[in-house]
Design a protein around this motif. Structure first.
Motif, mmCIF file in Angstrom:
data_model
loop_
_atom_site.group_PDB
_atom_site.id
_atom_site.type_symbol
_atom_site.label_atom_id
_atom_site.label_comp_id
_atom_site.label_asym_id
_atom_site.label_seq_id
_atom_site.Cartn_x
_atom_site.Cartn_y
_atom_site.Cartn_z
ATOM 1 N N ALA A 152 88.526 49.720 64.274
ATOM 2 C CA ALA A 152 88.132 49.536 65.674
ATOM 3 C C ALA A 152 88.408 50.797 66.483
ATOM 4 N N ILE A 153 89.555 51.410 66.281
ATOM 5 C CA ILE A 153 89.907 52.619 67.013
ATOM 6 C C ILE A 153 88.947 53.758 66.662
ATOM 7 N N ALA A 154 88.623 53.896 65.381
ATOM 8 C CA ALA A 154 87.717 54.972 64.956
ATOM 9 C C ALA A 154 86.338 54.817 65.587
ATOM 10 N N ILE A 155 85.831 53.590 65.665
ATOM 11 C CA ILE A 155 84.513 53.354 66.256
ATOM 12 C C ILE A 155 84.550 53.617 67.755
ATOM 13 N N VAL A 156 85.610 53.156 68.405
ATOM 14 C CA VAL A 156 85.722 53.358 69.854
ATOM 15 C C VAL A 156 85.805 54.839 70.183
ATOM 16 N N MET A 191 77.576 51.731 73.682
ATOM 17 C CA MET A 191 78.443 50.805 74.400
ATOM 18 C C MET A 191 78.639 49.508 73.613
ATOM 19 N N LEU A 192 77.571 48.975 73.050
ATOM 20 C CA LEU A 192 77.675 47.724 72.308
ATOM 21 C C LEU A 192 78.424 47.911 70.990
ATOM 22 N N ALA A 193 78.284 49.073 70.379
ATOM 23 C CA ALA A 193 79.071 49.349 69.176
ATOM 24 C C ALA A 193 80.560 49.323 69.507
ATOM 25 N N VAL A 194 80.915 49.882 70.662
ATOM 26 C CA VAL A 194 82.310 49.869 71.111
ATOM 27 C C VAL A 194 82.784 48.441 71.362
ATOM 28 N N LEU A 195 81.986 47.647 72.066
ATOM 29 C CA LEU A 195 82.392 46.286 72.383
ATOM 30 C C LEU A 195 82.531 45.433 71.124
ATOM 31 N N HIS A 196 81.660 45.643 70.147
ATOM 32 C CA HIS A 196 81.810 44.918 68.882
ATOM 33 C C HIS A 196 83.116 45.310 68.191
ATOM 34 N N GLU A 250 81.462 51.773 82.557
ATOM 35 C CA GLU A 250 82.792 51.895 83.161
ATOM 36 C C GLU A 250 83.631 50.647 82.878
ATOM 37 N N GLU A 251 83.031 49.471 82.947
ATOM 38 C CA GLU A 251 83.763 48.237 82.648
ATOM 39 C C GLU A 251 84.120 48.143 81.165
ATOM 40 N N THR A 252 83.288 48.731 80.320
ATOM 41 C CA THR A 252 83.617 48.781 78.894
ATOM 42 C C THR A 252 84.868 49.618 78.666
ATOM 43 N N TYR A 253 84.988 50.723 79.381
ATOM 44 C CA TYR A 253 86.212 51.514 79.289
ATOM 45 C C TYR A 253 87.429 50.712 79.769
ATOM 46 N N ASP A 254 87.236 49.870 80.777
ATOM 47 C CA ASP A 254 88.328 48.997 81.224
ATOM 48 C C ASP A 254 88.761 48.056 80.100
ATOM 49 N N VAL A 255 87.784 47.523 79.379
ATOM 50 C CA VAL A 255 88.078 46.618 78.264
ATOM 51 C C VAL A 255 88.870 47.349 77.183
ATOM 52 N N ILE A 256 88.464 48.589 76.882
ATOM 53 C CA ILE A 256 89.187 49.373 75.870
ATOM 54 C C ILE A 256 90.645 49.543 76.276
ATOM 55 N N GLU A 257 90.870 49.906 77.518
ATOM 56 C CA GLU A 257 92.231 50.133 77.995
ATOM 57 C C GLU A 257 93.098 48.888 77.833
ATOM 58 N N THR A 258 92.507 47.723 78.012
ATOM 59 C CA THR A 258 93.260 46.475 77.896
ATOM 60 C C THR A 258 93.493 46.084 76.449
ATOM 61 N N GLN A 259 92.458 46.221 75.617
ATOM 62 C CA GLN A 259 92.514 45.686 74.262
ATOM 63 C C GLN A 259 92.992 46.691 73.214
#
Length: 283
Positions: A152-156, A191-196, A250-259
């Motif tokens: 997950a980290i590598a994809i993000v 963006m969707l690859a990151v969210l997955h 930008e909201e996707t980056y917020d999700v990354i920071e949380t998860q």
């Protein structure tokens, strides 16, 4: 009978034919037919896993007609596009040993290989496994059930590096909807690859995102109203669409920071926000 059941019945003889062929370890029904969400446009996806490289004659024997096929020889996998009574069947042939190597690469080494991620999604979705060694697929599915945090980290870190967003304004001003749509697609795909990845869901290519509402239901950690806003990106006037897309990223980056707090989001945001100033008088 729904669309998935219809397709499952239509390809039953093809699956059985592959399963009984010498050299075949296992056969698996995949895609939307296996998941149960096929519609009238859906092809049928079949995975055939071989102990040895198959001949072209073996690959094509189970179906009465062929649309296309990759050449015989070469490296695993091989792809054939068959047809039964007009129903398209997409067959992916792979060596069982190559599948093992791919799982080691993606799951153990955490290399975000696109084809490997597609294979893992196929394994997770797959059903109705047959052949001489169905336990192989069952073992692969058990491995795939645990999504590594390192993957997950590598994809993000790779796909979260969304750059040149300023092109959207440029292409809108140039009134070039074709290239603008291409930019929107590039950015939404990343963006969707990151969210997955954040949600520990496998995805390999853009077609993995073809059912937006079902995708939104799977992504627990994601921007609100994701499916509706994605549709707006591709249907609203360019200035509105660009702003919707900017907010989603930008909201996707917020999700990354949380998860995934171990990912440094600051350089990803900085790269996304980098702009290019037009030179000269306004048109």
């Amino acid at each position: 009978m729904n669309h998935a059941d219809y397709r499952r019945t239509a390809v039953a003889l093809v699956l059985a034919a592959y399963a009984g062929m010498p050299g075949v370890d296992a056969v698996m029904l995949g895609g939307s037919t296996a998941r149960g969400d096929a519609d009238r446009w859906s092809d049928v996806e079949v995975g055939v896993f071989w102990a040895r490289p198959p001949t072209m004659a073996e690959r094509l024997a189970p179906a009465p007609s062929v649309r296309a096929g990759t050449p015989e020889g070469g490296r695993s996998p091989w792809f054939d596009y068959l047809s039964v009574d007009g129903l398209a069947i997409d067959v992916e042939h792979a060596l069982s040993s190559a599948v093992e190597e791919t799982l080691d690469l993606v799951l153990d080494a955490c290399v975000p290989d696109a084809d490997g991620l597609g294979l893992l999604k196929g394994l997770v979705d797959g059903r109705e496994v047959g052949g001489r060694r169905p336990e192989l697929v069952e073992r692969w599915q058990r491995r795939a059930a645990t999504y590594p945090r390192g993957l997950a980290i590598a994809i993000v870190e790779r796909d979260g590096a969304i750059d040149k967003f300023w092109r959207c304004q440029m292409l809108a001003e140039r009134d070039n909807p074709m290239l603008l749509a291409r930019e929107f697609l590039r950015i939404t795909h990343q963006m969707l690859a990151v969210l997955h990845a954040v949600n520990r869901r496998y995805s390999g290519h853009v077609l993995a995102f073809k059912r937006l509402d079902a995708m939104e239901a799977e992504l627990v950690h994601a921007p609100r109203e994701l499916a509706r806003r994605l549709r707006e990106v591709f249907t609203a006037p360019p200035p509105v669409a660009g702003e919707v897309l900017r907010e989603l990223v930008e909201e996707t980056y917020d999700v990354i920071e949380t998860q995934l707090p171990e990912v440094d989001v600051a350089p990803l945001r900085a790269r996304f926000r980098t702009t290019r100033t037009p030179i000269g008088p306004a048109d």
